[in-house]
Structures are given as structure tokens and as C-alpha cells.
Design a protein around this motif. Structure first.
Motif: not given
Length: 260
Positions: A8, A10, A145, A149, A169, A172, A174
Motif C-alpha cells: 500500500s 507508494t 490527485a 494528475h 490513503q 488516493a 497513489e
């Protein structure tokens, strides 16, 4: 770290963030968390900034540190109780100096435009009004996000509030996250791992060789706030920490050389 947590987390490739980060835009040289402050920090050569993000009553993500309006605006009461239109009319500069009279509170959207247009990076501290931790974490992460993007380097989301980071988390996953720690509390290290954090951002006085080694051994970075003295900066550099948040954009150049 267990395999679920590792999955999880990133981590931006090669840790793309610079060592020096300007606190609230330009530290104390301009009214904090205003576009004027970020422009001044950039004029001093900084490439990355820290800001504080919270929610208005109608769900707009805007920049302000305190829950209450009195210290940094001409408003009164809790900033989260007002809709964005009312907040946008406040004077967020006169408290600092006449030079900045009339400066307004910015939205995260406005700061993102500035950063993306100029190639600047951002550490967004999720700073919820008490009781809105999850809602603020989710809103900040979703908006970040969207705004970043496709950007090469995403913003780093941090918070003292684990519930805010957990919501971020989920919203988003990522986006990279960091746990802020002011004083040690039982389980902070494990919580940072559980939340899939890529960094721990601590009061600079908390770092010592053993703590840095522990955090690094888990694959996390060590960042510090708020470092305004040369001796403290030199100590952190000697420890091998990875990021220094400072008010003294006039003292420290972004390549780490003192201006004094």
C-alpha cells in the motif's frame, strides 16, 4: 513491515523532493499560507513548499494553519464554520505588515496552479478543524490527485492526525504520505508503517542516530520541522536526514549553503 503495508505504500521514484522546504511559503517573511508567501519563497530560490490545508463549511479546500481566524486574518471564529465565499473576502495580510494588506486566503487549487506552472513541489499538511479529520483527509487527497494528475512529481501529504492520513490513503492511495510527530507517542513508528507512509516528519529535536537508523531501516525518509538555526541544520545533515523545513529562507539557500 508486513507485505500488505509494503504493497500500500507508494514511494516516488528516487525520492524526488529536495532537501530544503520553505515553511508555509516563505516562513515569517510574508503572511503564511498566502500566494505572496509562496512567490517570495520562490524568489529566494526554493523549489518546494509546505502548506496547511483545511475545509470550509461548504467543502472548499483552503490554506490556513489555525482553526481560528483571529491570528492570521481580520475574521473571527472558526474558519471551518464559514463558507468559502466569506473566507475569500478576509484580509490575510494586514496582520503581518502593511506591505501585504489585502492579501487573501488561497485555495489549494490556486496554489496548485502556481506550483505546476513554475515546476515547484509541495508538502500539503492536512490540518483539519477538530472533528473533521477523516473528511478533510479525504477531500484534500481527492483534490490533490485531480490537480496533480499526470504530474511527474506528486505532492507529499502529511498530517499529525492518523485518521486524516488513513482517509487520504483510501481516497488516493497513489499519493505519498508522511506522519507528522511532535512528541513521541506509543506506536508512532508502527502507525507510520500501517498507513503506508513514505516518510516521518518530526520535530527536529526528536532525531538522533538511533531513530534515524530505525526509520531508514524501514525504507522511510526522515524529515524535520521547523529548523531555523544553523547548528540544528548541521546536526540534521550529519545525521543523514532527508528533508529540512525552515522559516529562514533568508538564512538557508535551497542548496544548503548558509546565506549568513
Amino acid at each position: 513491515m508486513n507485505s500488505a503495508n509494503a504493497t500500500s505504500k507508494t514511494t516516488p521514484p528516487d525520492w524526488p523532493y529536495p532537501l530544503w522546504i520553505a515553511h508555509r511559503g516563505a516562513g515569517k517573511l510574508a503572511p503564511e499560507n498566502t500566494l505572496a508567501a509562496f512567490r517570495l519563497g520562490a524568489a529566494h530560490g526554493y523549489r518546494m513548499f509546505e502548506c496547511d490545508a483545511k475545509l470550509s463549511a461548504d467543502g472548499e479546500v483552503f490554506l490556513m494553519h489555525d482553526a481560528s481566524l483571529e491570528r492570521t486574518t481580520n475574521g473571527q471564529g472558526n474558519g471551518g464554520d464559514l463558507p468559502w465565499h466569506a473566507l475569500s473576502l478576509l484580509d490575510a495580510g494586514s496582520w503581518h505588515s502593511r506591505t501585504y494588506a489585502g492579501e487573501t486566503l488561497p485555495t489549494l487549487h490556486a496554489l496548485a496552479r502556481f506550483c505546476l506552472a513554475n515546476g515547484h513541489l509541495l508538502n500539503i499538511e492536512i490540518k483539519p478543524i477538530p472533528g473533521t479529520e477523516s473528511a478533510t483527509g479525504e477531500a484534500v487527497a481527492r483534490l490533490a490527485a485531480q490537480l496533480w494528475h499526470g504530474a511527474q512529481v506528486p505532492p507529499l501529504l502529511t498530517s499529525f492526525k492518523p485518521d486524516a492520513l488513513a482517509a487520504a490513503q483510501t481516497a488516493a492511495p497513489e499519493l505519498p504520505r508522511g506522519l507528522l510527530v511532535d512528541t513521541p507517542w506509543t506506536g508512532w513508528f508502527e502507525k507510520a508503517q500501517e498507513l503506508g507512509c513514505v516518510a516521518v516528519v518530526a520535530n527536529y529535536a526528536l532525531w538522533d542516530a538511533a531513530t534515524v537508523a530505525r526509520v531508514h531501516s524501514a525504507g522511510l525518509k526522515c524529515l524535520s520541522y521547523t529548523v531555523n538555526d544553523d547548528w540544528a541544520a548541521q546536526h540534521l545533515l550529519a545525521l543523514g536526514t532527508d528533508g529540512i523545513i525552515t522559516d529562514r529562507v533568508d538564512l538557508f539557500s535551497p542548496n544548503g549553503v548558509s546565506r549568513a
